[in-house]
Scaffold this motif. Sequence first.
Motif, PDB file in Angstrom:
ATOM      1  N   CYS A 113       0.933  -1.361   0.040  1.00 41.40           N
ATOM      2  CA  CYS A 113       0.070   0.007  -0.007  1.00 41.40           C
ATOM      3  C   CYS A 113       1.028   1.287   0.018  1.00 41.40           C
ATOM      4  N   ALA A 114       2.083   1.204   0.573  1.00 42.32           N
ATOM      5  CA  ALA A 114       2.698   2.484   0.915  1.00 42.32           C
ATOM      6  C   ALA A 114       3.379   2.834  -0.615  1.00 42.32           C
ATOM      7  N   ALA A 115       4.011   1.615  -1.097  1.00 43.67           N
ATOM      8  CA  ALA A 115       4.945   1.793  -2.308  1.00 43.67           C
ATOM      9  C   ALA A 115       3.958   2.164  -3.673  1.00 43.67           C
ATOM     10  N   ARG A 116       2.681   1.666  -3.515  1.00 43.16           N
ATOM     11  CA  ARG A 116       1.824   2.143  -4.359  1.00 43.16           C
ATOM     12  C   ARG A 116       1.422   3.594  -4.565  1.00 43.16           C
ATOM     13  N   GLN A 117       1.733   4.252  -3.142  1.00 41.81           N
ATOM     14  CA  GLN A 117       1.477   5.785  -3.123  1.00 41.81           C
ATOM     15  C   GLN A 117       2.733   6.503  -3.094  1.00 41.81           C
ATOM     16  N   GLY A 118       3.913   5.922  -3.552  1.00 41.80           N
ATOM     17  CA  GLY A 118       4.921   6.505  -3.838  1.00 41.80           C
ATOM     18  C   GLY A 118       6.154   6.542  -2.790  1.00 41.80           C
ATOM     19  N   ALA A 119       5.945   5.929  -1.602  1.00 46.24           N
ATOM     20  CA  ALA A 119       6.701   5.962  -0.577  1.00 46.24           C
ATOM     21  C   ALA A 119       8.065   5.056  -0.674  1.00 46.24           C
ATOM     22  N   SER A 120       9.061   5.333  -0.250  1.00 47.98           N
ATOM     23  CA  SER A 120      10.177   4.331  -0.435  1.00 47.98           C
ATOM     24  C   SER A 120      10.215   3.352   0.836  1.00 47.98           C
ATOM     25  N   VAL A 121      10.097   2.034   0.421  1.00 49.48           N
ATOM     26  CA  VAL A 121       9.788   1.088   1.677  1.00 49.48           C
ATOM     27  C   VAL A 121      11.006  -0.071   1.392  1.00 49.48           C
ATOM     28  N   ALA A 122      11.178  -0.348   2.551  1.00 47.85           N
ATOM     29  CA  ALA A 122      12.109  -1.625   2.511  1.00 47.85           C
ATOM     30  C   ALA A 122      11.614  -2.805   3.787  1.00 47.85           C
ATOM     31  N   VAL A 123      11.572  -3.878   3.300  1.00 45.38           N
ATOM     32  CA  VAL A 123      11.057  -4.917   4.400  1.00 45.38           C
ATOM     33  C   VAL A 123      12.238  -5.828   4.862  1.00 45.38           C
ATOM     34  N   LEU A 124      12.516  -5.890   6.202  1.00 42.80           N
ATOM     35  CA  LEU A 124      13.524  -6.859   6.750  1.00 42.80           C
ATOM     36  C   LEU A 124      12.764  -7.938   7.156  1.00 42.80           C
ATOM     37  N   GLU A 125      13.215  -8.993   6.924  1.00 40.76           N
ATOM     38  CA  GLU A 125      12.765 -10.384   7.109  1.00 40.76           C
ATOM     39  C   GLU A 125      13.859 -11.240   7.698  1.00 40.76           C
ATOM     40  N   GLY A 126      13.785 -11.753   8.761  1.00 41.79           N
ATOM     41  CA  GLY A 126      15.023 -12.524   9.628  1.00 41.79           C
ATOM     42  C   GLY A 126      14.960 -13.997   8.796  1.00 41.79           C
ATOM     43  N   ARG A 127      14.009 -14.443   8.183  1.00 43.28           N
ATOM     44  CA  ARG A 127      13.957 -15.767   7.451  1.00 43.28           C
ATOM     45  C   ARG A 127      13.632 -15.559   6.075  1.00 43.28           C
ATOM     46  N   HIS A 128      12.563 -15.915   5.828  1.00 42.90           N
ATOM     47  CA  HIS A 128      12.058 -15.701   4.461  1.00 42.90           C
ATOM     48  C   HIS A 128      10.583 -15.449   4.294  1.00 42.90           C
ATOM     49  N   VAL A 129      10.052 -14.796   3.386  1.00 42.36           N
ATOM     50  CA  VAL A 129       8.908 -14.475   3.056  1.00 42.36           C
ATOM     51  C   VAL A 129       7.836 -15.647   3.608  1.00 42.36           C
ATOM     52  N   GLY A 130       6.919 -15.155   4.418  1.00 40.43           N
ATOM     53  CA  GLY A 130       5.479 -15.996   4.787  1.00 40.43           C
ATOM     54  C   GLY A 130       6.021 -17.146   5.399  1.00 40.43           C
TER      55      GLY A 130
ATOM     56  N   PRO B  22      17.862 -10.386   9.720  1.00 40.99           N
ATOM     57  CA  PRO B  22      17.515 -10.023  11.110  1.00 40.99           C
ATOM     58  C   PRO B  22      17.537  -8.737  11.636  1.00 40.99           C
ATOM     59  N   VAL B  23      16.946  -8.132  12.460  1.00 45.02           N
ATOM     60  CA  VAL B  23      17.083  -6.768  13.211  1.00 45.02           C
ATOM     61  C   VAL B  23      18.010  -7.135  14.383  1.00 45.02           C
ATOM     62  N   VAL B  24      19.013  -6.488  14.553  1.00 44.75           N
ATOM     63  CA  VAL B  24      19.687  -6.638  15.803  1.00 44.75           C
ATOM     64  C   VAL B  24      19.409  -5.365  16.841  1.00 44.75           C
ATOM     65  N   SER B  25      19.078  -4.314  16.306  1.00 44.05           N
ATOM     66  CA  SER B  25      18.705  -3.280  17.290  1.00 44.05           C
ATOM     67  C   SER B  25      17.922  -2.232  16.497  1.00 44.05           C
ATOM     68  N   ILE B  26      17.101  -1.334  17.349  1.00 45.44           N
ATOM     69  CA  ILE B  26      16.343  -0.200  16.853  1.00 45.44           C
ATOM     70  C   ILE B  26      16.370   0.877  17.820  1.00 45.44           C
ATOM     71  N   ASP B  27      16.716   2.033  17.164  1.00 47.68           N
ATOM     72  CA  ASP B  27      16.625   3.436  17.889  1.00 47.68           C
ATOM     73  C   ASP B  27      15.596   4.120  17.203  1.00 47.68           C
ATOM     74  N   ALA B  28      14.445   3.961  18.019  1.00 50.12           N
ATOM     75  CA  ALA B  28      13.285   4.691  17.518  1.00 50.12           C
ATOM     76  C   ALA B  28      13.203   6.242  17.993  1.00 50.12           C
ATOM     77  N   SER B  29      14.201   6.770  18.457  1.00 50.65           N
ATOM     78  CA  SER B  29      14.230   8.108  18.848  1.00 50.65           C
ATOM     79  C   SER B  29      14.610   9.224  17.597  1.00 50.65           C
ATOM     80  N   GLY B  30      14.222  10.254  17.762  1.00 50.72           N
ATOM     81  CA  GLY B  30      14.473  11.443  16.455  1.00 50.72           C
ATOM     82  C   GLY B  30      13.703  11.071  15.460  1.00 50.72           C
ATOM     83  N   VAL B  31      13.983  12.001  14.329  1.00 44.84           N
ATOM     84  CA  VAL B  31      13.088  12.084  13.373  1.00 44.84           C
ATOM     85  C   VAL B  31      13.459  10.973  12.500  1.00 44.84           C
ATOM     86  N   ARG B  32      14.624  10.570  12.347  1.00 46.18           N
ATOM     87  CA  ARG B  32      15.244   9.437  11.308  1.00 46.18           C
ATOM     88  C   ARG B  32      15.392   8.464  12.286  1.00 46.18           C
TER      89      ARG B  32
END
Length: 476
Positions: A46-63, A207-217
């Motif tokens: 849905c986001a990509a169809r609206q023009g946003a740049s999107v990346a999906v991170l999956e620790g194993r594989h789709v589905g 896989p995602v090792v860590s997330i820092d959700a502070s700040g604008v980016r």
Amino acid sequence: MSETSTSVNDDADAAGALGRVRLNFDLDVDICVVGAGLAGLTVALCAARQGASVAVLEGRHVGWNASGHMVGTVMPGFALPLPDLIERIGFEDARELWSLSWAGAEFIRAQATEAAMPGIGLSEGALEVSNVDAGDALIRRLQMLHEDFGTEVEGWQVERVRTELRTNRYFHGICYPKAFQLDGRKYVHALARLARKAGARIFEDTPVVSIDASGVRKRIVTPSARMRASHIVLAGNIHLGAPLQKLSDTLLPVWRYGGVTAPLGERLAEAIAFKGSVSDTDGIDHFRIVDGDRLMWASPETTWDARPGAFATAIQRRIRTVFPQLGRVEVTDTFGGVSGQTVHGMPQIGQLRKGLWVASGFGRQGLNTSAMAGQLIAQGILAGDDRWKLFSPFELVWAGGVSGRVAGHVVNLWVRGRAAAAGTLARHRERVRAQERAREARLADAWRQAAQRPGQRLPLRPQPSDLTGRPDAGEG
């Protein structure tokens, strides 16, 4: 018998393995989605169809996990029963949420066309059946669904249910003619293809090792790269792990396993005429016909992990219990997955803090809710749509850890035991009533015949009886 512990079929898995891409370079995007299941891929699409740049991170594989869904039923609603939902948030908000759940189902239907998803195996109709004689409750629920929530439903009497399903295990039913089912394993991979076509980038084995959700980016660290994003969407179910363990701990992990029989030929058509999916109101049976003459059947839930193949015998036994005329069937494929269930029975959808979103807790919710969540979050990020706030009353609640799993297992066993006892009692009462009707018919016939023969002593006139077969109090 073949076995897989994931929901990925052989063809899709092989195709996915050839095209898997790991993230091994730094990347900046508008939206980072963690988890390539149904909810995460819907956000990405849905986001990509609206023009946003999107990346999906999956620790194993789709589905790879529960997103493949075992029976693939798509219908409106949530795990929380409607009366409880109304009590919790009020009638108008409950109506709005119900409408959103329908929109999620229609989103899936719109994607699952033969042009976009060849071989998806879409078929119409879903039937909920009762293990007990619950006619009054059926009428009340039909009125609520049809009159208050504008849902097309049909009430089926016992006779019609047993014409479509030739077993005495079920009584009344509610049919949703506009509900449907599809091959969930194919759908999740087709959804990934559509997301890629729209411009989303999907990185598997990352896989995602860590997330820092502070700040604008926001900052996301993986084993071999770093990413920055304006928004992060956590769609990883119970597998978010160390980066967001507190969020994972709000979900009770529940496994469900399923199996598909070998071709059963004409005997399957003689036992099951209904072409849609069937589920019982106690959450024990869930099945449908696939490939024309094979039976797909899901086992009851469990809060403990196991090999899918270990459930083949239990599935065989359950099929033989419900449809003894099928005899002993061979289960040729087994599969399973784990989903996260919330304490309050509603999915977790919304913004945890500015730019950090969550889409999880879809255990017992159905495919429609994952599609609904993806749409709501994409619209919330890109269009300022705040309908996701309808889920704000359902806050994050700790699921109890190991103790919660033990309690959940005990509750599941108790519910199944209670349902089995209630069903046995209902069938016993039905047999007694049938025997009483037959006895009274014989006595009435004897009375008529004796009355036509002058001088013959008349038998006792038949009297109404209770369910135990004893005459009513006051009978002379």
